[in-house]
Design a protein around this motif. Sequence first.
Motif, PDB file in Angstrom:
ATOM      1  N   ASP A 176       0.828  -1.212   0.000  1.00  0.00           N
ATOM      2  CA  ASP A 176       0.000   0.000   0.000  1.00  0.00           C
ATOM      3  C   ASP A 176       0.859   1.257   0.000  1.00  0.00           C
ATOM      4  OD1 ASP A 176      -2.988  -0.719   0.422  1.00  0.00           O
ATOM      5  OD2 ASP A 176      -1.927  -2.046   1.811  1.00  0.00           O
ATOM      6  N   GLU A 177       0.287   2.320  -0.559  1.00  0.00           N
ATOM      7  CA  GLU A 177       0.895   3.637  -0.405  1.00  0.00           C
ATOM      8  C   GLU A 177       0.472   4.203   0.949  1.00  0.00           C
ATOM      9  OE1 GLU A 177       2.036   6.211  -4.278  1.00  0.00           O
ATOM     10  OE2 GLU A 177      -0.055   6.295  -3.629  1.00  0.00           O
ATOM     11  N   TRP A 178       1.424   4.820   1.640  1.00  0.00           N
ATOM     12  CA  TRP A 178       1.145   5.368   2.961  1.00  0.00           C
ATOM     13  C   TRP A 178       0.926   6.877   2.887  1.00  0.00           C
ATOM     14  CZ3 TRP A 178       0.126   3.018   7.497  1.00  0.00           C
ATOM     15  CH2 TRP A 178       0.387   1.638   7.564  1.00  0.00           C
ATOM     16  N   ILE A 179      -0.017   7.330   3.655  1.00  0.00           N
ATOM     17  CA  ILE A 179      -0.213   8.759   3.892  1.00  0.00           C
ATOM     18  C   ILE A 179       0.348   9.022   5.280  1.00  0.00           C
ATOM     19  CG2 ILE A 179      -1.915  10.601   4.132  1.00  0.00           C
ATOM     20  CD1 ILE A 179      -3.744   8.658   2.364  1.00  0.00           C
ATOM     21  N   THR A 180       1.332   9.891   5.375  1.00  0.00           N
ATOM     22  CA  THR A 180       2.056  10.037   6.627  1.00  0.00           C
ATOM     23  C   THR A 180       2.242  11.508   6.989  1.00  0.00           C
ATOM     24  OG1 THR A 180       4.084   9.406   7.808  1.00  0.00           O
ATOM     25  CG2 THR A 180       4.296   9.875   5.465  1.00  0.00           C
ATOM     26  N   TRP A 181       2.982  11.733   8.065  1.00  0.00           N
ATOM     27  CA  TRP A 181       3.243  13.085   8.548  1.00  0.00           C
ATOM     28  C   TRP A 181       4.410  13.697   7.779  1.00  0.00           C
ATOM     29  CZ3 TRP A 181       2.249   8.729  11.352  1.00  0.00           C
ATOM     30  CH2 TRP A 181       1.110   8.731  12.173  1.00  0.00           C
ATOM     31  N   GLY A 182       4.773  14.918   8.138  1.00  0.00           N
ATOM     32  CA  GLY A 182       5.850  15.609   7.440  1.00  0.00           C
ATOM     33  C   GLY A 182       7.205  14.971   7.656  1.00  0.00           C
ATOM     34  N   GLU A 183       8.071  15.141   6.678  1.00  0.00           N
ATOM     35  CA  GLU A 183       9.441  14.632   6.759  1.00  0.00           C
ATOM     36  C   GLU A 183      10.112  15.156   8.012  1.00  0.00           C
ATOM     37  OE1 GLU A 183      12.600  12.406   5.580  1.00  0.00           O
ATOM     38  OE2 GLU A 183      10.944  12.707   4.177  1.00  0.00           O
ATOM     39  N   GLY A 184      10.730  14.257   8.787  1.00  0.00           N
ATOM     40  CA  GLY A 184      11.449  14.651   9.989  1.00  0.00           C
ATOM     41  C   GLY A 184      10.604  14.714  11.242  1.00  0.00           C
ATOM     42  N   GLU A 185       9.271  14.700  11.116  1.00  0.00           N
ATOM     43  CA  GLU A 185       8.433  14.735  12.318  1.00  0.00           C
ATOM     44  C   GLU A 185       8.538  13.399  13.054  1.00  0.00           C
ATOM     45  OE1 GLU A 185       4.433  15.982  11.851  1.00  0.00           O
ATOM     46  OE2 GLU A 185       4.949  17.800  10.732  1.00  0.00           O
ATOM     47  N   PHE A 186       8.369  13.465  14.372  1.00  0.00           N
ATOM     48  CA  PHE A 186       8.585  12.286  15.211  1.00  0.00           C
ATOM     49  C   PHE A 186       7.704  11.116  14.786  1.00  0.00           C
ATOM     50  CE2 PHE A 186       7.744   9.823  19.138  1.00  0.00           C
ATOM     51  CZ  PHE A 186       9.040   9.424  19.410  1.00  0.00           C
ATOM     52  N   CYS A 187       6.414  11.380  14.496  1.00  0.00           N
ATOM     53  CA  CYS A 187       5.508  10.292  14.127  1.00  0.00           C
ATOM     54  C   CYS A 187       5.859   9.704  12.763  1.00  0.00           C
ATOM     55  CB  CYS A 187       4.064  10.783  14.144  1.00  0.00           C
ATOM     56  SG  CYS A 187       3.430  11.086  15.809  1.00  0.00           S
ATOM     57  N   HIS A 188       6.310  10.546  11.839  1.00  0.00           N
ATOM     58  CA  HIS A 188       6.760  10.032  10.532  1.00  0.00           C
ATOM     59  C   HIS A 188       7.968   9.118  10.710  1.00  0.00           C
ATOM     60  CE1 HIS A 188       7.964   9.941   6.311  1.00  0.00           C
ATOM     61  NE2 HIS A 188       9.182  10.250   6.731  1.00  0.00           N
ATOM     62  N   GLU A 189       8.935   9.574  11.507  1.00  0.00           N
ATOM     63  CA  GLU A 189      10.124   8.757  11.737  1.00  0.00           C
ATOM     64  C   GLU A 189       9.764   7.443  12.420  1.00  0.00           C
ATOM     65  OE1 GLU A 189      13.062   9.518  10.486  1.00  0.00           O
ATOM     66  OE2 GLU A 189      12.088  11.288   9.640  1.00  0.00           O
ATOM     67  N   TRP A 190       8.783   7.481  13.334  1.00  0.00           N
ATOM     68  CA  TRP A 190       8.330   6.249  13.980  1.00  0.00           C
ATOM     69  C   TRP A 190       7.761   5.280  12.950  1.00  0.00           C
ATOM     70  CZ3 TRP A 190       3.237   4.610  13.649  1.00  0.00           C
ATOM     71  CH2 TRP A 190       2.980   3.370  14.261  1.00  0.00           C
ATOM     72  N   LEU A 191       6.916   5.766  12.034  1.00  0.00           N
ATOM     73  CA  LEU A 191       6.299   4.890  11.042  1.00  0.00           C
ATOM     74  C   LEU A 191       7.358   4.233  10.160  1.00  0.00           C
ATOM     75  CD1 LEU A 191       3.743   3.762   9.697  1.00  0.00           C
ATOM     76  CD2 LEU A 191       3.734   5.789   8.225  1.00  0.00           C
ATOM     77  N   ILE A 192       8.323   5.025   9.676  1.00  0.00           N
ATOM     78  CA  ILE A 192       9.390   4.472   8.835  1.00  0.00           C
ATOM     79  C   ILE A 192      10.171   3.419   9.620  1.00  0.00           C
ATOM     80  CG2 ILE A 192      11.483   5.021   7.541  1.00  0.00           C
ATOM     81  CD1 ILE A 192       8.878   6.124   6.331  1.00  0.00           C
ATOM     82  N   PHE A 193      10.537   3.741  10.860  1.00  0.00           N
ATOM     83  CA  PHE A 193      11.290   2.813  11.708  1.00  0.00           C
ATOM     84  C   PHE A 193      10.516   1.511  11.916  1.00  0.00           C
ATOM     85  CE2 PHE A 193      11.588   1.304  16.133  1.00  0.00           C
ATOM     86  CZ  PHE A 193      12.916   0.917  16.198  1.00  0.00           C
ATOM     87  N   THR A 194       9.211   1.615  12.194  1.00  0.00           N
ATOM     88  CA  THR A 194       8.409   0.438  12.515  1.00  0.00           C
ATOM     89  C   THR A 194       8.189  -0.432  11.283  1.00  0.00           C
ATOM     90  OG1 THR A 194       7.310   1.676  14.270  1.00  0.00           O
ATOM     91  CG2 THR A 194       6.234  -0.340  13.532  1.00  0.00           C
ATOM     92  N   LEU A 195       7.890   0.173  10.153  1.00  0.00           N
ATOM     93  CA  LEU A 195       7.691  -0.619   8.936  1.00  0.00           C
ATOM     94  C   LEU A 195       8.982  -1.325   8.529  1.00  0.00           C
ATOM     95  CD1 LEU A 195       5.440   1.818   6.873  1.00  0.00           C
ATOM     96  CD2 LEU A 195       4.763  -0.404   7.788  1.00  0.00           C
ATOM     97  N   ARG A 196      10.082  -0.640   8.616  1.00  0.00           N
ATOM     98  CA  ARG A 196      11.353  -1.274   8.235  1.00  0.00           C
ATOM     99  C   ARG A 196      11.715  -2.404   9.191  1.00  0.00           C
ATOM    100  NH1 ARG A 196      14.610   4.270   6.485  1.00  0.00           N
ATOM    101  NH2 ARG A 196      13.758   4.361   4.346  1.00  0.00           N
ATOM    102  N   SER A 197      11.318  -2.276  10.475  1.00  0.00           N
ATOM    103  CA  SER A 197      11.574  -3.358  11.418  1.00  0.00           C
ATOM    104  C   SER A 197      10.769  -4.609  11.061  1.00  0.00           C
ATOM    105  CB  SER A 197      11.244  -2.918  12.844  1.00  0.00           C
ATOM    106  OG  SER A 197       9.848  -2.819  13.050  1.00  0.00           O
ATOM    107  N   LYS A 198       9.695  -4.429  10.263  1.00  0.00           N
ATOM    108  CA  LYS A 198       8.885  -5.554   9.784  1.00  0.00           C
ATOM    109  C   LYS A 198       9.346  -6.036   8.410  1.00  0.00           C
ATOM    110  CE  LYS A 198       6.010  -5.264  13.270  1.00  0.00           C
ATOM    111  NZ  LYS A 198       5.939  -6.331  14.305  1.00  0.00           N
ATOM    112  N   GLY A 199      10.461  -5.498   7.936  1.00  0.00           N
ATOM    113  CA  GLY A 199      10.965  -5.888   6.626  1.00  0.00           C
ATOM    114  C   GLY A 199      10.244  -5.217   5.479  1.00  0.00           C
ATOM    115  N   VAL A 200       9.545  -4.117   5.747  1.00  0.00           N
ATOM    116  CA  VAL A 200       8.765  -3.410   4.730  1.00  0.00           C
ATOM    117  C   VAL A 200       9.441  -2.082   4.426  1.00  0.00           C
ATOM    118  CG1 VAL A 200       6.562  -2.318   4.185  1.00  0.00           C
ATOM    119  CG2 VAL A 200       6.612  -4.468   5.480  1.00  0.00           C
ATOM    120  N   GLU A 201       9.751  -1.825   3.169  1.00  0.00           N
ATOM    121  CA  GLU A 201      10.238  -0.518   2.760  1.00  0.00           C
ATOM    122  C   GLU A 201       9.021   0.321   2.371  1.00  0.00           C
ATOM    123  OE1 GLU A 201      12.607   2.600   2.412  1.00  0.00           O
ATOM    124  OE2 GLU A 201      13.235   0.615   3.155  1.00  0.00           O
TER     125      GLU A 201
END
Length: 302
Positions: A195-220
């Motif tokens: 899926d395409e993700w709709i996320t927060w602004g680049e560098g915002e804490f919640c955006h960084e959390w989403l990227i970190f969490t998805l990558r920890s699941k093996g998802v780019e």
Amino acid sequence: MLNLERLRTLDALARHGSVSGAAEGLHVTTSAVSQQMAKLEREVGQQLLARNGRGVRLTDAGRLLADHAARILSQVELAQADLEAQRGQVAGELRLSAFPTAARGLFPRALAALRSDHPALRLRSCELEPEAGVAGVVRGDLDLAVVLDWYNKPMPLPDGLVKAAILDDPADVAVPVGHRLADRPEADLGEFADDEWITWGEGEFCHEWLIFTLRSKGVEPRIGHRAAETHTQLGLVAAGLGVCIAPLLGRDPMPAGVVTVPLRQRVRRHVYVVWRADADRRPSIRAAVEALRGAGQAVSAG
């Protein structure tokens, strides 16, 4: 005798790094800041500011006095807090911030309760992202900030701050009606890999959390759209433009055409309030924390 308000102006200049930033933090004009600094320089008989391009910088004497000013103002705040605690009165001015969904989901109930219970308390609130709220409390521009971190990614806090938990906020994934997972009772985060993700602004804490969490699941992650506001993100989901994380706090009313899918991992945000340790005994701080906790309990109870 050093003038306290002029020391406060110097402290604001040191913290903000510019005359305009100090003026904004003190809620005065830039001319007022310049006038206060000119008077302070005459009082101490030394140059405290020097030209630096179009701006100014603190001289060695300015930095030395600014360090003393920060300690003096901290002691003044401690004295004020002790006096307030001795009187036991909830009065004066209280400046608060919250990230957008907390401002929408907590502030109406909490601030209305404070105004009703403590009419002598003047409230000023604003929306700020967590990092900006913490910085405002550290600088002294704010008395309290409602902030967050995630179950798997805490937000570091500077020394000298106190915090209190408000609520744990569960988060689902919002998808368009008709999405392949829309009818599932729960799903794994990794199942949204395509899926395409709709996320927060680049560098915002919640955006960084989403990227970190998805990558920890093996998802780019595939980032399609960015929006600071949850309801803007949900509007994009309703249009079929992607999926987004949808915490419970502040998301209602949900737009038509959007359903939420619970996550098997029990994704949660930890929502809490922070304030400076030197203001810990202020009755107004304690009253605000109690009101915010009451609002958080109401949200958790549904």
